[in-house]
Structure formats: C-alpha cells, structure tokens
Motif scaffolding. Structure first.
Motif, PDB file in Angstrom:
ATOM      1  N   GLY A 379       0.575  -1.162   0.181  1.00  0.00           N
ATOM      2  CA  GLY A 379      -0.012  -0.148  -0.116  1.00  0.00           C
ATOM      3  C   GLY A 379       0.804   1.608   0.336  1.00  0.00           C
ATOM      4  O   GLY A 379       0.111   2.480   0.175  1.00  0.00           O
ATOM      5  N   THR A 380       2.049   0.976  -0.361  1.00  0.00           N
ATOM      6  CA  THR A 380       2.867   2.363  -0.413  1.00  0.00           C
ATOM      7  C   THR A 380       3.788   2.318  -0.962  1.00  0.00           C
ATOM      8  O   THR A 380       4.217   1.018  -1.679  1.00  0.00           O
ATOM      9  N   GLY A 381       4.678   3.131  -1.598  1.00  0.00           N
ATOM     10  CA  GLY A 381       6.060   3.321  -1.680  1.00  0.00           C
ATOM     11  C   GLY A 381       5.768   4.376  -3.756  1.00  0.00           C
ATOM     12  O   GLY A 381       6.486   4.101  -4.337  1.00  0.00           O
ATOM     13  N   PHE A 382       4.438   3.836  -3.967  1.00  0.00           N
ATOM     14  CA  PHE A 382       4.263   4.285  -5.448  1.00  0.00           C
ATOM     15  C   PHE A 382       3.310   6.533  -5.649  1.00  0.00           C
ATOM     16  O   PHE A 382       2.716   6.643  -3.904  1.00  0.00           O
ATOM     17  N   SER A 383       3.478   6.666  -6.636  1.00  0.00           N
ATOM     18  CA  SER A 383       3.153   8.455  -7.219  1.00  0.00           C
ATOM     19  C   SER A 383       2.789   7.856  -7.064  1.00  0.00           C
ATOM     20  O   SER A 383       1.107   6.649  -7.737  1.00  0.00           O
ATOM     21  N   GLY A 384       0.989   9.116  -7.962  1.00  0.00           N
ATOM     22  CA  GLY A 384       0.139   9.050  -8.291  1.00  0.00           C
ATOM     23  C   GLY A 384      -0.248   9.043  -9.282  1.00  0.00           C
ATOM     24  O   GLY A 384      -1.055   7.844 -10.222  1.00  0.00           O
ATOM     25  N   GLU A 385       1.563   9.277 -10.292  1.00  0.00           N
ATOM     26  CA  GLU A 385       1.852   8.469 -11.829  1.00  0.00           C
ATOM     27  C   GLU A 385       1.650   6.753 -11.486  1.00  0.00           C
ATOM     28  O   GLU A 385       0.536   6.333 -12.584  1.00  0.00           O
ATOM     29  N   GLU A 386       2.880   6.200 -11.296  1.00  0.00           N
ATOM     30  CA  GLU A 386       3.018   5.001 -11.242  1.00  0.00           C
ATOM     31  C   GLU A 386       1.780   4.412 -10.496  1.00  0.00           C
ATOM     32  O   GLU A 386       1.258   3.182 -10.884  1.00  0.00           O
ATOM     33  N   MET A 387       0.477   5.320  -9.565  1.00  0.00           N
ATOM     34  CA  MET A 387      -0.344   4.209  -9.382  1.00  0.00           C
ATOM     35  C   MET A 387      -1.138   4.224 -10.778  1.00  0.00           C
ATOM     36  O   MET A 387      -2.124   3.258 -11.079  1.00  0.00           O
ATOM     37  N   GLN A 388      -1.765   5.260 -11.158  1.00  0.00           N
ATOM     38  CA  GLN A 388      -2.468   4.937 -12.283  1.00  0.00           C
ATOM     39  C   GLN A 388      -1.463   4.803 -13.879  1.00  0.00           C
ATOM     40  O   GLN A 388      -2.979   3.269 -14.468  1.00  0.00           O
ATOM     41  N   GLU A 389      -0.709   3.996 -13.541  1.00  0.00           N
ATOM     42  CA  GLU A 389       0.379   3.137 -14.502  1.00  0.00           C
ATOM     43  C   GLU A 389      -0.519   1.707 -14.113  1.00  0.00           C
ATOM     44  O   GLU A 389      -0.241   0.921 -14.668  1.00  0.00           O
ATOM     45  N   ILE A 390      -0.137   1.501 -12.988  1.00  0.00           N
ATOM     46  CA  ILE A 390      -0.414   0.119 -12.228  1.00  0.00           C
ATOM     47  C   ILE A 390      -1.782  -0.615 -12.786  1.00  0.00           C
ATOM     48  O   ILE A 390      -1.983  -1.669 -13.132  1.00  0.00           O
ATOM     49  N   ALA A 391      -2.605   0.455 -12.240  1.00  0.00           N
ATOM     50  CA  ALA A 391      -4.258   0.371 -13.223  1.00  0.00           C
ATOM     51  C   ALA A 391      -4.423   0.135 -13.841  1.00  0.00           C
ATOM     52  O   ALA A 391      -4.988  -0.897 -14.745  1.00  0.00           O
ATOM     53  N   ARG A 392      -3.549   0.772 -15.283  1.00  0.00           N
ATOM     54  CA  ARG A 392      -4.096   0.822 -16.211  1.00  0.00           C
ATOM     55  C   ARG A 392      -3.167  -0.732 -16.613  1.00  0.00           C
ATOM     56  O   ARG A 392      -3.990  -1.214 -17.839  1.00  0.00           O
ATOM     57  N   ARG A 393      -1.806  -0.996 -16.380  1.00  0.00           N
ATOM     58  CA  ARG A 393      -1.050  -2.421 -17.046  1.00  0.00           C
ATOM     59  C   ARG A 393      -2.592  -3.525 -16.419  1.00  0.00           C
ATOM     60  O   ARG A 393      -2.538  -4.695 -17.412  1.00  0.00           O
ATOM     61  N   TYR A 394      -2.922  -2.969 -15.105  1.00  0.00           N
ATOM     62  CA  TYR A 394      -3.214  -4.572 -14.639  1.00  0.00           C
ATOM     63  C   TYR A 394      -4.725  -5.245 -15.651  1.00  0.00           C
ATOM     64  O   TYR A 394      -4.865  -6.164 -15.752  1.00  0.00           O
ATOM     65  N   GLU A 395      -4.976  -3.160 -16.092  1.00  0.00           N
ATOM     66  CA  GLU A 395      -6.680  -3.763 -16.270  1.00  0.00           C
ATOM     67  C   GLU A 395      -6.401  -4.170 -17.767  1.00  0.00           C
ATOM     68  O   GLU A 395      -7.069  -5.318 -18.478  1.00  0.00           O
ATOM     69  N   ALA A 396      -5.005  -3.494 -18.155  1.00  0.00           N
ATOM     70  CA  ALA A 396      -4.697  -4.304 -19.894  1.00  0.00           C
ATOM     71  C   ALA A 396      -4.552  -5.634 -19.788  1.00  0.00           C
ATOM     72  O   ALA A 396      -4.673  -6.474 -21.061  1.00  0.00           O
ATOM     73  N   ASN A 397      -4.082  -6.082 -19.099  1.00  0.00           N
ATOM     74  CA  ASN A 397      -2.897  -7.642 -18.130  1.00  0.00           C
ATOM     75  C   ASN A 397      -3.115  -8.170 -18.077  1.00  0.00           C
ATOM     76  O   ASN A 397      -2.796  -8.851 -17.026  1.00  0.00           O
ATOM     77  N   ARG A 398      -4.598  -8.820 -16.581  1.00  0.00           N
ATOM     78  CA  ARG A 398      -4.788  -8.737 -15.475  1.00  0.00           C
ATOM     79  C   ARG A 398      -3.884 -10.492 -15.049  1.00  0.00           C
ATOM     80  O   ARG A 398      -3.633 -10.482 -13.337  1.00  0.00           O
ATOM     81  N   LYS A 399      -3.533 -10.737 -15.652  1.00  0.00           N
ATOM     82  CA  LYS A 399      -2.751 -12.145 -15.686  1.00  0.00           C
ATOM     83  C   LYS A 399      -0.704 -12.123 -16.066  1.00  0.00           C
ATOM     84  O   LYS A 399       0.080 -13.175 -15.295  1.00  0.00           O
ATOM     85  N   ASN A 400      -0.872 -10.869 -15.802  1.00  0.00           N
ATOM     86  CA  ASN A 400       1.100 -10.731 -15.965  1.00  0.00           C
ATOM     87  C   ASN A 400       1.615  -9.985 -15.906  1.00  0.00           C
ATOM     88  O   ASN A 400       2.198  -9.343 -16.428  1.00  0.00           O
ATOM     89  N   VAL A 401       1.190  -8.984 -15.047  1.00  0.00           N
ATOM     90  CA  VAL A 401       1.872  -7.723 -14.275  1.00  0.00           C
ATOM     91  C   VAL A 401       2.835  -8.267 -13.126  1.00  0.00           C
ATOM     92  O   VAL A 401       2.035  -8.307 -12.750  1.00  0.00           O
ATOM     93  N   LYS A 402       4.189  -7.864 -12.926  1.00  0.00           N
ATOM     94  CA  LYS A 402       4.886  -8.061 -12.081  1.00  0.00           C
ATOM     95  C   LYS A 402       5.360  -7.024 -11.824  1.00  0.00           C
ATOM     96  O   LYS A 402       6.150  -6.185 -12.505  1.00  0.00           O
TER      97      LYS A 402
END
Length: 425
Positions: A379-402
């Motif tokens: 729940g910590t360590g990420f900026s606002g921009e990184e949160m958006q990118e995390i959400a984007r990548r996860y929605e695009a590929n829910r099984k393969n984001v590391k």
C-alpha cells in the motif's frame, strides 16, 4: 509526421487542461521556477517526476505551459510526448509555431543535453571501457557468509546501501553524461548538479564517478524517484516542499588522467572522497557515501543501518580491481540486507473512496511451483502517476503484471511485512 505537426494535431484535439495538471504546474513547476528555464525546465520536471508518466499527461503539461505563456518549456514536453507515442526521436520544433497565440517566452537557459548514440559519444581523455554508454558497473552479489564475517574480516570495507538508482557520471568541462547500470544514458537529475560537475571538471579535468542517485523527502527518507519523495512530502503536510535530488558518490573510476579501474578499490574510494569534497563545496546535492574500515567502524555501520530500518550494507575487498558485472567467484563485492526484494504478480487492486486514486493497495502473489500463492498487499511506495500506470497495466493484462517489492520479511502466516512498491519488473 514530425514533432511540429504532432503538436498542432494534439492542440486541435485538446480538451480542457485538467485540475491535477494545473495543481502540479503550481506546486511543482512554479514553486521551483522550472517554467523560467525553457526547454531545460521540462527536462528537469520529467527527470524528477516523469517515471511511468503517460503521454496524455505530458501533452497536458505542454498545453499548460503554452497557456501560461512559456512556449520554450512546452517544446520540451511536446518532444517527450512525441517520443512516447511514436517511439521516434523528435526533430527540433519551430518555436514560432508551437502555440496558437502569441505568447511571451519565459527566460531561456541552455537547452538540455541530447541523448546520443554510443557511437557518437567520444571523450578523448577516456579509455574505451570508460566511454559514456559503455561502462559496465561493478555489482554486489548476495553475501554467502553471515554479516559478522565481513565485519571481522580486515580485507572487507563497508558502505551503507542507498535507496536509489545506480548512476555513473562522466564529467567534462563542456558536457556531463549520466549512465544507468543498464548502460543507457539518462537526463540530468538537476541543474545544480550539472553546473557543479561542469565547474569542477573545468578545474581538475575529466573525471568519472560511480554512485547512486536518490531523492530525499522533507522527512529525510530516500526514494528512487522525485515523485515518490514528493508523495511523502504531501502526506507529511508539506505539499509545496520539493524533493531534493542527491548524488551519493561511492568511488571515482577516472581521475587526474588516470584509469583507476586497474588499481585497488582503496584508491578509487580515496579519489571519490577528493572529488566529492570539491563538489560538496559547490552544491549540497552531493554526498560522499562513508566508508567503514575497522571492525569497530563496521559494527557501528551495521547497527546504524538496522536501527534506522535501512536496506543493508555493501562490503568490498579494499584491494580488488574494478570488475564489471557480478564477481560470483571471488566475491569482491557483496551485500547484506535487512529487507527482502521480491518479484511478485499483481492479482488484485483493493477499492478506495479517495478521489483521484484508482485503488487503495495492490494485492500480490508469489509464484511457487508454478502456482500463484497470495502473499499480502502493498500500500505504499508508489506515486500518483505510478498508481495510474499500475491500474492501467493490470486492467490491460490481469494475469501477467509483475512488480518488485521490498519487505522487511514475512509474518508467521507468510504475509508481507512492511512492504513497499519499488518498480515494474
């Protein structure tokens, strides 16, 4: 389509500049007077806060810069947006056509250095293996022995681990090159650091430093990006206090016309101290990372690192040569850690009611014997921009984001303890 045509197309399709772009303009750009630095100001902002930033936001900053009357700064943002979207290096923009109205230009400083190809990078004073983009850094490996062995062994000297990114600096009187561990060239971390390096090189000649670039928050905590440090400042109640870019010097690889990689580590550390003192007298953004030599000193290092919840220590043979990569046979440089770093899969994002945040925490799992085993949340360590990118990548590929996560260990139930996001894998 060239960069000028690209910018014009995006202007025509542009909507209202969002509130968060305006907020960042006021709190991050105007507060630091980056808008007065022309194109270099955009380069500086993207260096501090642009890790993982999306094209839409960069375009937003370009439009905001134009609307505020700073077309030179807008050029820097347009170039970055063009590169992100097309994957091509931009050709110079026409400053007369980069806005729809006649805008008063901001104060113009020296343009930011271009990232060049390795074949074009030639520093006459340096041998081939120390040319920018060709330096293979010496990397620590996990220590095969207990920490006490390195504390008691007089052949090993210790240095504290810094929580940033490895950067090699090649400084000449005319230009400074910044190389990452992967040998890629990167932009300058700050105008102050750049100026001090050039001024020092003009006095003592070309030199090469090996060190760590990190960003310090108002609480003194170290972070890999300016955005992460800025988030801490905001959460601490100081949203207008800007993070400080700090370059921690481990050692010097080239000094006074001599290639120090063929000498002992003690010679490189001593040269790093000498150069570091000169740089620190010009700019507070430089730190000479301390070296602990005696048993008593090394014990003090370990106690300090553990009590301050630091990452760990690096131990190096003081008589070793500089061996690029990881020396897994001689263990010339090893690391002992108080924290674990794990590569984990994202398996979910927890909901939040906070406006502007796409999630509250990241649910992660570890791959064990081909199966994903839930291991807790981050729940910590990420900026606002990184949160958006995390959400984007996860929605695009829910099984393969590391992602890479740092934790102070696991609980008795096998869950992460005090985990924080570091970067995408």
């Amino acid at each position: 389509m060239d960069c000028t045509e690209y910018a014009e197309t995006k202007r025509k399709a542009a909507k209202k500049i969002s509130a968060d772009i305006r907020e960042r303009w006021n709190n991050r750009i105007v507060q630091r007077e980056l808008h007065l630095m022309g194109e270099a100001g955009a380069v500086q902002y993207l260096s501090d806060y642009g890790r993982g930033i999306g094209t839409a936001k960069v375009i937003g900053f370009a439009l905001c810069a134009e609307s505020e009357g700073y077309p030179e700064m807008a050029i820097g943002f347009w170039k970055r947006a063009f590169e992100l979207e097309t994957g091509e290096k931009p050709i110079a923009l026409n400053t007369q056509n980069n806005a729809t109205t006649n805008l008063a230009p901001g104060k113009k400083l020296t343009a930011a250095p271009k990232i060049e190809t390795v074949n074009n990078l030639v520093v006459a004073e340096l041998p081939p293996h120390l040319q920018p983009g060709r330096i293979v850094t010496m990397q620590p490996v996990d220590a095969p022995s207990e920490r006490s062995y390195y504390i008691e062994n007089p052949d090993y000297w210790g240095q504290p681990k810094r929580d940033g990114n490895r950067v090699v600096v090649i400084a000449t009187k005319d230009k400074v090159y910044y190389q990452s561990r992967s040998t890629n060239l990167r932009q300058q971390p700050s105008i102050e650091i750049e100026t001090a390096l050039i001024e020092t090189a003009a006095k003592i000649g070309t030199f090469v430093l090996d060190g760590e670039l990190y960003y310090k928050s108002c609480r003194g905590s170290e972070h890999r990006t300016g955005a992460q440090a800025a988030t801490v400042n905001i959460e601490s109640g100081f949203p207008t206090v800007q993070p400080s870019a700090i370059y921690g010097i481990f050692k010097c690889l080239f000094f006074k016309g001599n290639d120090l990689t063929i000498l002992a580590e003690s010679e490189r550390i001593a040269a790093g101290v000498e150069v570091g003192e000169m740089l620190a007298s010009l700019c507070q953004a430089f730190e000479t990372v301390p070296t602990f030599r005696t048993t008593a000193e090394k014990l003090l290092l370990a106690n300090q690192q553990e009590s301050e919840n630091r990452e760990g220590e690096v131990w190096v043979l003081h008589n070793c040569r500089y061996v690029g990569g990881k020396d897994v046979k001689k263990f010339s440089m090893v690391r002992t850690k108080y924290c674990q770093e794990l590569d984990l899969f994202i398996v979910g994002l927890t909901a939040t009611k906070v406006a502007g945040r796409p999630f509250s925490a990241i649910e992660v799992a570890q791959e064990i014997d081909g199966k994903l085993v839930p291991i807790g949340t981050v729940g910590t360590g990420f900026s606002g921009e990184e949160m958006q990118e995390i959400a984007r990548r996860y929605e695009a590929n829910r099984k393969n984001v590391k992602i890479k996560v740092r934790s102070q260990g696991l609980t008795e139930s096998g869950k992460l303890w005090h985990a924080r996001f570091l970067e995408f894998c």
